[in-house]
Write a protein that holds these residues in place. Structure first.
Motif, PDB file in Angstrom:
ATOM      1  N   PHE A  19       0.836  -1.206   0.000  1.00  0.00           N
ATOM      2  CA  PHE A  19       0.000   0.000   0.000  1.00  0.00           C
ATOM      3  C   PHE A  19       0.870   1.256   0.000  1.00  0.00           C
ATOM      4  O   PHE A  19       0.607   2.199  -0.750  1.00  0.00           O
ATOM      5  N   ALA A  20       1.896   1.258   0.844  1.00  0.00           N
ATOM      6  CA  ALA A  20       2.769   2.432   0.948  1.00  0.00           C
ATOM      7  C   ALA A  20       3.476   2.717  -0.361  1.00  0.00           C
ATOM      8  O   ALA A  20       3.654   3.881  -0.750  1.00  0.00           O
ATOM      9  N   ARG A  21       3.885   1.666  -1.055  1.00  0.00           N
ATOM     10  CA  ARG A  21       4.610   1.824  -2.320  1.00  0.00           C
ATOM     11  C   ARG A  21       3.770   2.600  -3.331  1.00  0.00           C
ATOM     12  O   ARG A  21       4.291   3.344  -4.151  1.00  0.00           O
ATOM     13  N   ARG A  22       2.454   2.414  -3.282  1.00  0.00           N
ATOM     14  CA  ARG A  22       1.556   3.083  -4.224  1.00  0.00           C
ATOM     15  C   ARG A  22       0.832   4.282  -3.611  1.00  0.00           C
ATOM     16  O   ARG A  22      -0.125   4.804  -4.192  1.00  0.00           O
ATOM     17  N   ASN A  23       1.271   4.699  -2.412  1.00  0.00           N
ATOM     18  CA  ASN A  23       0.678   5.859  -1.724  1.00  0.00           C
ATOM     19  C   ASN A  23      -0.828   5.716  -1.530  1.00  0.00           C
ATOM     20  O   ASN A  23      -1.590   6.670  -1.712  1.00  0.00           O
ATOM     21  N   ALA A  43       7.356   3.818   9.955  1.00  0.00           N
ATOM     22  CA  ALA A  43       8.591   3.455   9.252  1.00  0.00           C
ATOM     23  C   ALA A  43       8.298   2.901   7.860  1.00  0.00           C
ATOM     24  O   ALA A  43       9.118   3.036   6.949  1.00  0.00           O
ATOM     25  N   ILE A  44       7.128   2.306   7.684  1.00  0.00           N
ATOM     26  CA  ILE A  44       6.759   1.768   6.370  1.00  0.00           C
ATOM     27  C   ILE A  44       6.388   2.894   5.423  1.00  0.00           C
ATOM     28  O   ILE A  44       6.755   2.882   4.249  1.00  0.00           O
ATOM     29  N   GLY A  45       5.664   3.882   5.929  1.00  0.00           N
ATOM     30  CA  GLY A  45       5.295   5.000   5.067  1.00  0.00           C
ATOM     31  C   GLY A  45       4.182   5.843   5.651  1.00  0.00           C
ATOM     32  O   GLY A  45       3.438   5.377   6.529  1.00  0.00           O
ATOM     33  N   PRO A  46       4.044   7.085   5.182  1.00  0.00           N
ATOM     34  CA  PRO A  46       3.060   8.013   5.762  1.00  0.00           C
ATOM     35  C   PRO A  46       1.610   7.627   5.499  1.00  0.00           C
ATOM     36  O   PRO A  46       0.707   8.133   6.182  1.00  0.00           O
ATOM     37  N   THR A  47       1.352   6.768   4.524  1.00  0.00           N
ATOM     38  CA  THR A  47      -0.036   6.375   4.238  1.00  0.00           C
ATOM     39  C   THR A  47      -0.497   5.202   5.097  1.00  0.00           C
ATOM     40  O   THR A  47      -1.653   4.799   5.029  1.00  0.00           O
ATOM     41  N   VAL A  48       0.415   4.650   5.902  1.00  0.00           N
ATOM     42  CA  VAL A  48       0.102   3.508   6.770  1.00  0.00           C
ATOM     43  C   VAL A  48      -0.096   4.039   8.191  1.00  0.00           C
ATOM     44  O   VAL A  48       0.835   4.564   8.803  1.00  0.00           O
ATOM     45  N   VAL A  49      -1.325   3.898   8.710  1.00  0.00           N
ATOM     46  CA  VAL A  49      -1.666   4.497  10.003  1.00  0.00           C
ATOM     47  C   VAL A  49      -2.182   3.422  10.955  1.00  0.00           C
ATOM     48  O   VAL A  49      -3.106   2.677  10.615  1.00  0.00           O
ATOM     49  N   ALA A  50      -1.567   3.341  12.126  1.00  0.00           N
ATOM     50  CA  ALA A  50      -1.992   2.365  13.138  1.00  0.00           C
ATOM     51  C   ALA A  50      -3.176   2.921  13.920  1.00  0.00           C
ATOM     52  O   ALA A  50      -3.136   4.057  14.400  1.00  0.00           O
ATOM     53  N   LEU A 162      -2.210  -1.987  -6.566  1.00  0.00           N
ATOM     54  CA  LEU A 162      -1.000  -2.314  -5.810  1.00  0.00           C
ATOM     55  C   LEU A 162       0.125  -2.813  -6.713  1.00  0.00           C
ATOM     56  O   LEU A 162       1.232  -3.048  -6.242  1.00  0.00           O
ATOM     57  N   GLY A 163      -0.166  -2.986  -8.010  1.00  0.00           N
ATOM     58  CA  GLY A 163       0.857  -3.394  -8.958  1.00  0.00           C
ATOM     59  C   GLY A 163       0.874  -4.869  -9.286  1.00  0.00           C
ATOM     60  O   GLY A 163       1.741  -5.339 -10.029  1.00  0.00           O
ATOM     61  N   PHE A 164      -0.079  -5.623  -8.746  1.00  0.00           N
ATOM     62  CA  PHE A 164      -0.141  -7.060  -8.999  1.00  0.00           C
ATOM     63  C   PHE A 164      -1.024  -7.357 -10.214  1.00  0.00           C
ATOM     64  O   PHE A 164      -1.801  -6.513 -10.657  1.00  0.00           O
TER      65      PHE A 164
END
Length: 199
Positions: A19-23, A43-50, A162-164
């Motif tokens: 998900f982070a790779r594709r924002n 650390a994975i990316g700003p679009t990933v929120v816990a 996601l690129g798959f």
């Protein structure tokens, strides 16, 4: 469309990286409180929120990446799953009698009554799932199966985002059986790292 990943182990983190790779925004939740998971998510990316499990379950599409035995606890968190799409990214290495003789995803679907369930993203090891799926002039394949064609189309669209390269295998008791781990035996398409070349 909103997305959440429930389970933040190796597979959950691998999916979060996709998900982070594709924002693409995605909520992640686990058994641990969100503040314990937040540093890894950031650390994975700003679009990933816990967030908390209950907040994650507000998403339209929820990817289950928990150990198989924990899916029933997740299912109890909401009284009604109507309108939700559940993506079963788990593998069940349990005796057939524990699954009422059903493919594992059909068994999971019973716990999430009224949800649309799609089997997907479970046949690749976490390290492969985390890697960029655009490779060798093509896209890494993900297999999807469901008894609901609209849900399959929706998850296939996400997989493409996601690129798959999504490959639809049909219903859970047909093509879906090819990727279901059951009775300590891997499905025939588990661990198949296939590519679809660009046309």
């Amino acid at each position: 469309m909103s997305y959440a990943i429930v389970g933040f182990g190796a597979v959950g983190q691998a999916l979060a990286r996709a998900f982070a790779r594709r924002n693409i925004d995605v909520i992640v939740a686990s058994r641990r409180p969100p503040e314990a998971v937040a540093p890894q998510a950031r650390a994975i990316g700003p679009t990933v929120v816990a967030k908390s499990l209950w907040k994650a379950l507000e998403a339209d599409t929820i990817i289950l990446a928990v150990p198989f035995g924990e899916h029933r606890e997740v299912a109890k968190a909401l009284p009604n799953w109507k309108g939700k799409t559940i993506v079963d990214a788990m593998n069940a290495l349990v005796p057939l009698e524990e699954l009422d003789g059903l493919p594992s995803s059909a068994f999971v679907a019973k716990a999430f009554a009224d949800a649309k369930l799609v089997k997907g993203f479970n046949h690749l090891v976490a390290a492969t799932l985390a890697a960029d799926p655009v490779v060798e002039g093509g896209h890494r394949v993900v297999f999807l199966s469901s008894d609901d064609e609209d849900a399959t189309a929706s998850v296939a669209a996400l997989a493409r985002q996601l690129g798959f390269a999504p490959v639809k295998l049909g219903k859970l008791d047909e093509g879906g059986a090819l990727v279901h781990a059951r009775d300590r035996v891997w499905g025939r398409l588990i661990f198949q790292d296939l590519f679809k070349k660009e046309p």
